[in-house]
Write an enzyme that holds these catalytic residues in place. Structure first.
Site, short mmCIF file in Angstrom:
data_model
loop_
_atom_site.label_atom_id
_atom_site.label_comp_id
_atom_site.label_asym_id
_atom_site.label_seq_id
_atom_site.Cartn_x
_atom_site.Cartn_y
_atom_site.Cartn_z
CG ASP A 49 -2.01 0.81 1.63
OD1 ASP A 49 -2.76 1.24 0.56
OD2 ASP A 49 -1.54 2.27 1.82
CE1 TYR A 54 0.86 7.73 2.36
CE2 TYR A 54 1.17 5.63 2.17
CZ TYR A 54 -0.14 6.84 2.11
OH TYR A 54 -1.21 6.02 3.01
CE LYS A 83 -3.06 4.57 1.48
NZ LYS A 83 -2.36 4.62 1.34
CG HIS A 116 -4.48 9.15 0.41
ND1 HIS A 116 -3.38 9.72 -0.24
CD2 HIS A 116 -4.88 9.22 1.49
CE1 HIS A 116 -2.83 9.27 1.01
NE2 HIS A 116 -3.76 9.02 1.89
P1 NAD Z 1 1.04 1.27 11.92
O1 NAD Z 1 -0.04 1.01 12.97
O2 NAD Z 1 1.21 0.01 10.81
O3 NAD Z 1 2.48 1.31 12.49
C1 NAD Z 1 3.39 1.77 12.17
C2 NAD Z 1 4.59 1.86 13.41
O4 NAD Z 1 3.73 1.18 14.08
C3 NAD Z 1 5.79 1.27 13.05
O5 NAD Z 1 6.75 2.36 12.44
C4 NAD Z 1 6.70 1.22 14.03
O6 NAD Z 1 7.02 2.33 14.81
C5 NAD Z 1 5.95 -0.09 14.78
N1 NAD Z 1 5.88 -1.31 14.54
C6 NAD Z 1 5.12 -1.93 13.56
N2 NAD Z 1 5.67 -3.26 13.77
C7 NAD Z 1 5.55 -3.39 15.13
C8 NAD Z 1 5.17 -4.70 16.31
N3 NAD Z 1 5.40 -5.66 15.35
N4 NAD Z 1 5.90 -3.93 17.55
C9 NAD Z 1 6.49 -3.30 17.77
N5 NAD Z 1 6.49 -1.90 16.61
C10 NAD Z 1 5.51 -2.01 15.54
O7 NAD Z 1 0.54 2.55 10.87
P2 NAD Z 1 0.91 3.36 10.01
O8 NAD Z 1 1.75 3.08 9.18
O9 NAD Z 1 0.25 4.41 10.17
O10 NAD Z 1 -0.70 2.29 9.14
C11 NAD Z 1 -0.02 1.31 8.50
C12 NAD Z 1 -0.41 1.74 6.56
O11 NAD Z 1 -1.38 2.36 6.97
C13 NAD Z 1 0.58 3.34 6.13
O12 NAD Z 1 1.87 2.90 5.54
C14 NAD Z 1 -0.12 3.00 4.59
O13 NAD Z 1 0.41 2.37 3.56
C15 NAD Z 1 -1.80 2.66 5.67
N6 NAD Z 1 -2.28 4.61 5.77
C16 NAD Z 1 -2.75 5.01 5.30
C17 NAD Z 1 -3.58 6.18 5.44
C18 NAD Z 1 -4.84 7.01 4.69
O14 NAD Z 1 -4.76 7.88 5.30
N7 NAD Z 1 -5.22 6.38 3.63
C19 NAD Z 1 -2.81 7.46 6.56
C20 NAD Z 1 -2.11 5.80 7.54
C21 NAD Z 1 -1.61 5.60 6.78
#
Ligand code: NAD
Length: 279
Positions: A49, A54, A83, A116
């Site tokens: 994704d 990004y 997106k 988005h």
């Molecule tokens: P997430 O909830 O996936 O958290 C990611 C963070 O959690 C990492 O940077 C790391 O610090 C920590 N982490 C990951 N795995 C871990 C583990 N096993 N143990 C401990 N810590 C851990 O947050 P995110 O990146 O905001 O969301 C995931 C994805 O969703 C994004 O990368 C993106 O692709 C998507 N997203 C979309 C929107 C949207 O508006 N559509 C907004 C935000 C994110």
């Protein structure tokens, strides 16, 4: 029972989408994102994704190309999401934005193209462009992100029903009403920030459930997504965590676990409310 990393849900147009994927928000373009995508695919991930905003579509595309060239995976086995960014919404500009994303990705099509954010007064103009991209085969499926029920209701006048609504979703933000609405309309809910960006992971209740199953809190939360019928795309760029996050297919939460996790819902967001954002 969703029991392997490549298990897929069938979207409302018949396209299969993996239940589990890699999110690459804040993964730096270049080496960081290339290495993360490659490591993930080698671990068995099939869904990536990204988004124009990004600024790492180039790197995602490079990783995909190199993986395909080395025979690690076929393009058609991958599910790539990107997106259209807010500033590009509108009919012609969305068509152009999709072409630009495809160019950066080096692909002929994406598997899922999303609006988005529901930019006021714009997404109504944008959706017909999404329908055109779908009909032209530039996106195998189209959907939305950050849409509340009332935004989805606004799209009812169009022919194509969004295949996916990608929203903030984690135990602090259970979104029961939206989940039920989407399920009833055949729109698959997809969780962004499923781990609340890591902030929820020291919650004691999650710790208790994790210990009971010999799993980590992250694994428990991701399993809860899947058992709720929600596609999940946790982000990590470290190989150990990529493996940990994907290791959620050999256990099941029971009803008591699911209820206890549901009870963590406080309506707390880590990102903006789609009814109140200014970007
Ligand atoms: P997430 O909830 O996936 O958290 C990611 C963070 O959690 C990492 O940077 C790391 O610090 C920590 N982490 C990951 N795995 C871990 C583990 N096993 N143990 C401990 N810590 C851990 O947050 P995110 O990146 O905001 O969301 C995931 C994805 O969703 C994004 O990368 C993106 O692709 C998507 N997203 C979309 C929107 C949207 O508006 N559509 C907004 C935000 C994110």
């Amino acid at each position: 029972m969703i029991n392997h990393l490549q298990a897929a849900t069938t979207l409302n147009n018949g396209v299969k989408m993996p239940w589990f994927g890699l999110g690459v928000y804040k993964a730096q373009d270049g080496e960081e994102v290339v290495a993360a995508v490659k490591a993930a695919v080698r671990l068995g991930y099939r869904s990536i994704d990204t988004a124009a905003i990004y600024r790492n579509e180039d790197g995602v595309g490079r990783a995909v190309r190199e993986l395909v060239e080395e025979g690690a995976v076929k393009r058609e086995e991958l599910f790539i999401t990107t997106k259209v960014w807010n500033a590009d919404q509108g009919y012609d500009t969305t068509l152009e934005a999709c072409d630009a994303s495809l160019r950066r990705l080096g692909l002929d099509y994406v598997d899922l193209y999303l609006i988005h954010w529901p930019v006021k007064g714009k997404y109504i103009e944008t959706w017909p462009a999404m329908e055109k991209l779908y009909k032209d085969g530039k996106a195998r499926s189209v959907g939305v992100s950050n849409f509340h029920i009332h935004h989805l209701e606004d799209l009812r006048l169009f022919e194509v029903v969004p295949a996916v609504n990608q929203v903030e979703y984690h135990p602090w933000l259970g979104q029961k009403e939206l989940l039920t609405y989407c399920r009833d309309r055949g729109i698959r809910l997809e969780a962004w920030s499923p781990l609340a960006q890591g902030r929820i992971l020291d919650n004691p209740e999650l710790g208790r459930i994790a210990a009971k199953h010999g799993k980590t809190a992250a694994q428990v939360v991701l399993r809860w997504d899947l058992q709720n019928g929600v596609v999940t795309i946790p982000k990590s760029v470290t190989e150990r965590r990529l493996a940990e996050n994907a290791n959620v297919f050999d256990f099941a939460l029971d009803d008591a676990d699911m209820t206890a996790i549901d009870a963590l819902n406080t309506g707390t967001r880590v990102g903006p409310d789609p009814d109140n954002f200014d970007f």
